[in-house]
Scaffold this motif. Structure first.
Motif, PDB file in Angstrom:
ATOM      1  N   GLN A  70       0.850  -1.198   0.000  1.00  0.00           N
ATOM      2  CA  GLN A  70       0.000   0.000   0.000  1.00  0.00           C
ATOM      3  C   GLN A  70       0.883   1.244   0.000  1.00  0.00           C
ATOM      4  O   GLN A  70       1.955   1.274   0.619  1.00  0.00           O
ATOM      5  CB  GLN A  70      -0.897  -0.012   1.240  1.00  0.00           C
ATOM      6  N   CYS A  81       1.172   5.710   0.085  1.00  0.00           N
ATOM      7  CA  CYS A  81       0.607   7.028   0.369  1.00  0.00           C
ATOM      8  C   CYS A  81       1.634   8.064  -0.073  1.00  0.00           C
ATOM      9  O   CYS A  81       2.778   8.049   0.399  1.00  0.00           O
ATOM     10  CB  CYS A  81       0.291   7.178   1.859  1.00  0.00           C
ATOM     11  N   ARG A  95      -6.088   3.411   6.078  1.00  0.00           N
ATOM     12  CA  ARG A  95      -5.337   2.327   6.701  1.00  0.00           C
ATOM     13  C   ARG A  95      -6.242   1.117   6.944  1.00  0.00           C
ATOM     14  O   ARG A  95      -5.794  -0.030   6.861  1.00  0.00           O
ATOM     15  CB  ARG A  95      -4.715   2.792   8.008  1.00  0.00           C
ATOM     16  N   GLN A  96      -7.487   1.386   7.265  1.00  0.00           N
ATOM     17  CA  GLN A  96      -8.418   0.297   7.523  1.00  0.00           C
ATOM     18  C   GLN A  96      -8.698  -0.516   6.263  1.00  0.00           C
ATOM     19  O   GLN A  96      -8.702  -1.752   6.292  1.00  0.00           O
ATOM     20  CB  GLN A  96      -9.725   0.857   8.085  1.00  0.00           C
ATOM     21  N   ARG A 145      -6.866  -0.354   3.364  1.00  0.00           N
ATOM     22  CA  ARG A 145      -5.620  -0.633   2.633  1.00  0.00           C
ATOM     23  C   ARG A 145      -5.710  -0.149   1.186  1.00  0.00           C
ATOM     24  O   ARG A 145      -5.487  -0.897   0.228  1.00  0.00           O
ATOM     25  CB  ARG A 145      -5.290  -2.121   2.691  1.00  0.00           C
ATOM     26  N   MET A 193      -2.836   8.716   9.958  1.00  0.00           N
ATOM     27  CA  MET A 193      -2.302   7.385   9.655  1.00  0.00           C
ATOM     28  C   MET A 193      -1.523   6.833  10.842  1.00  0.00           C
ATOM     29  O   MET A 193      -1.582   5.642  11.150  1.00  0.00           O
ATOM     30  CB  MET A 193      -1.401   7.450   8.423  1.00  0.00           C
ATOM     31  N   ALA A 215      -3.775   5.389  13.769  1.00  0.00           N
ATOM     32  CA  ALA A 215      -4.748   4.357  13.430  1.00  0.00           C
ATOM     33  C   ALA A 215      -4.754   3.252  14.488  1.00  0.00           C
ATOM     34  O   ALA A 215      -3.779   3.068  15.228  1.00  0.00           O
ATOM     35  CB  ALA A 215      -4.430   3.767  12.055  1.00  0.00           C
ATOM     36  N   PHE A 229      -5.042  -2.191  12.405  1.00  0.00           N
ATOM     37  CA  PHE A 229      -4.892  -1.731  11.025  1.00  0.00           C
ATOM     38  C   PHE A 229      -3.456  -1.304  10.719  1.00  0.00           C
ATOM     39  O   PHE A 229      -3.227  -0.565   9.763  1.00  0.00           O
ATOM     40  CB  PHE A 229      -5.846  -0.566  10.744  1.00  0.00           C
ATOM     41  N   TRP A 230      -2.495  -1.766  11.483  1.00  0.00           N
ATOM     42  CA  TRP A 230      -1.100  -1.389  11.262  1.00  0.00           C
ATOM     43  C   TRP A 230      -0.487  -2.255  10.151  1.00  0.00           C
ATOM     44  O   TRP A 230       0.506  -2.950  10.355  1.00  0.00           O
ATOM     45  CB  TRP A 230      -0.298  -1.518  12.548  1.00  0.00           C
ATOM     46  N   VAL A 280       2.752   0.313   4.988  1.00  0.00           N
ATOM     47  CA  VAL A 280       2.431   1.375   4.035  1.00  0.00           C
ATOM     48  C   VAL A 280       3.727   2.082   3.646  1.00  0.00           C
ATOM     49  O   VAL A 280       4.518   2.457   4.520  1.00  0.00           O
ATOM     50  CB  VAL A 280       1.439   2.404   4.617  1.00  0.00           C
ATOM     51  N   ARG A 299       4.564   0.964  13.534  1.00  0.00           N
ATOM     52  CA  ARG A 299       3.158   1.060  13.147  1.00  0.00           C
ATOM     53  C   ARG A 299       2.954   0.748  11.667  1.00  0.00           C
ATOM     54  O   ARG A 299       1.894   1.030  11.113  1.00  0.00           O
ATOM     55  CB  ARG A 299       2.636   2.467  13.468  1.00  0.00           C
ATOM     56  N   LEU A 320       4.541   2.106   9.056  1.00  0.00           N
ATOM     57  CA  LEU A 320       4.754   3.232   8.142  1.00  0.00           C
ATOM     58  C   LEU A 320       6.233   3.316   7.770  1.00  0.00           C
ATOM     59  O   LEU A 320       7.091   3.482   8.646  1.00  0.00           O
ATOM     60  CB  LEU A 320       4.297   4.540   8.800  1.00  0.00           C
TER      61      LEU A 320
END
Length: 502
Positions: free
Chosen positions: A54, A56, A93-94, A96, A122, A125, A129-130, A133, A173, A175
């Motif tokens: 995913q 961002c 995030r939920q 994806r 983000m 979250a 939902f980690w 990303v 998390r 990210l």
């Protein structure tokens, strides 16, 4: 699962592969002057990794919105409230979904606040939902500047905090930050320092070349090569790329940016018609009415006087406070109760202030103490007073207030000892024995208590004397009182080990 993505060609024309799983764990920093190919590199990285992770993209110029047509990214227009951006970030995030946060059209302050709100959404979250990303921030020096600029302090503070969270705490998390900047000198050091992978492009300033060479472990002579790099060429280093500095030429991309590099075009011949068209009004302009500024009519003096004469109490009575008022008396009562509970712990002198402070915060939550939490310096001061066990009647007296003022000039760890002795003088009780003072200090040495009394006497806070029977009396000249003769503790010292008595 190990996934290698092809970002171009490396040494001797071999494919330059990037370990995507390692990138998610170690983050990436891209640096290069304008026109060096940073955006092309980011686009290649995003296109190659789109099927696997995913994404961002924080896009200040709207260059990456074209990814939506080819790879299905959702374009989020940042011209929204901060609360809306936070909610959208949480849903992304939920579910994806890969997104491009388009900041085009916002001024610098608005861009920083919008990016901070989205990154914080983000970051905050729910744990379930980690998912991993890849968070790409183009022109990262705009969101994590090394120094204050023309933007407001508030915008810089929130944006820098969000970028720091992304690079420093985001890994746990899910990210993974990928940041690109024109100049390392413009980027906050605590943000740049968290990256373990580097792709350094063309740069000309000595300070940027030296810093890039330092990050890649190269000497100053090798730093000169950054001036000679071609567009789209970078030097790579990092666990996801190469264990040694390696030249990389970025490969082709499938999508293109909306903005393109300027190309030279021959000028058209200037004719008389073109000259006249510049100054002649067209048919559409003729149909438009001329815009003339019409000042608003002045406000009558009677209306102004009526507004000024209105009482302000009416508006104040209807307004409701944003937060409920705090009963300060009840708050102090609860804080005193919590401090008394901690002070009654027999092992208190042998516990560190940090442990005691955490215990205090937990007890405050249990007791539902209203208002903001007491900070650590205030806690230490309250604890020093609570350990004396002073009664409410004595605490209201002027003598005790003077004793508290005198103790403020002492170190935090010896304030309780001074106040314990001062309370004995105020109430006319015997001076505490050496072992009692030593234990209050967190020691088993009677000599430590004697040294503390000597220290207080050297500061002209007390005067130590003995009566005719050899018993110790501590006099407080500033308080106008003294303790009763102490009870000798030689018997207690005799029962202790020799090293403790010494």
């Amino acid at each position: 699962m190990k996934v290698g993505i092809d970002i171009g060609k490396g040494a001797r024309g071999a494919p330059a592969m990037m370990d995507l799983e390692e990138l998610l764990a170690t983050r990436l920093l891209v640096q290069g002057n304008s026109g060096s190919g940073k955006s092309h590199l980011l686009r290649r990285l995003l296109e190659q990794s789109a099927p696997w992770v995913q994404q961002c993209i924080i896009d200040p110029e709207g260059d990456f919105v074209t990814l939506a047509d080819r790879f299905g990214h959702v374009v989020v227009d940042a011209a929204r409230t901060e609360a809306e951006l936070v909610r959208i970030a949480g849903r992304i995030r939920q579910h994806r979904v890969s997104v491009v946060v388009n900041l085009e059209g916002l001024d610098a302050d608005q861009q920083m606040k919008a990016a901070a709100a989205f990154l914080n959404g983000m970051f905050d979250a729910e744990r379930e939902f980690w998912f991993p990303v890849l968070v790409v921030v183009d022109e990262a020096q705009l969101f994590a500047p090394a120094a204050a600029g023309e933007v407001s302090d508030e915008a810089r503070r929130v944006s820098l905090a969000a970028m720091t969270n992304l690079m420093c705490r985001g890994r746990k998390r899910g990210l993974a930050g990928v940041i690109a900047t024109q100049r390392l000198a413009k980027l906050a050091k605590n943000v740049a320092a968290e990256a373990s992978n580097f792709l350094m492009g063309r740069t000309f300033l000595d300070i940027d070349m030296a810093r890039a060479a330092d990050l890649l472990g190269m000497d100053r002579r090798q730093a000169e090569q950054f001036r000679d790099l071609q567009r789209g060429s970078f030097v790579a280093l990092g666990p996801a790329l190469s264990r040694r500095p390696m030249p990389v030429t970025i490969g082709d991309v499938e999508t293109s940016a909306r903005s393109v590099s300027p190309k030279l075009m021959p000028l058209p011949e200037t004719s008389e018609e073109a000259r006249e068209a510049i100054f002649q009004r067209g048919p559409e302009e003729i149909r438009q009415p001329a815009r003339r500024y019409t000042p608003p009519p002045p406000t009558p003096t009677a209306d102004i006087l009526e507004q000024l004469s209105k009482p302000r109490e009416t508006a104040e009575e209807t307004s409701q406070p944003l937060f409920p008022e705090i009963d300060t008396v009840e708050r102090e009562r609860l804080l005193t109760l919590v401090m008394s509970e901690i002070a009654d712990d027999p092992e208190l002198p042998f516990r560190t202030p940090a442990v005691l402070y955490q215990d205090f915060l937990v007890r405050c939550r249990i007791r539902r103490v209203p208002g903001d939490a007491v900070d650590l310096p205030d806690f230490k001061r309250r604890l020093a007073i609570a350990r004396t066990g002073v009664s409410p009647e004595t605490a209201q007296g002027e003598t005790w207030r003077i004793a508290l003022d005198l103790s403020k000039g002492l170190a935090e760890d010896i304030q309780p000892i001074f106040l314990i002795i001062a309370l004995a003088a105020v109430e006319g009780r015997p001076c505490p024995a050496n072992l009692a003072l030593a234990r209050a200090y967190g020691s088993h040495s009677a000599n430590r208590a004697r040294r503390l009394l000597t220290y207080f006497e050297e500061r002209d806070l007390i005067v130590v004397r003995t009566d005719l029977t050899g018993k110790r009396i501590v006099v407080f000249p500033d308080l106008g009182c003294e303790t009763a003769p102490d009870q000798p503790d030689r018997a207690d010292e005799a029962t202790l080990p020799r090293e403790a008595a010494e």
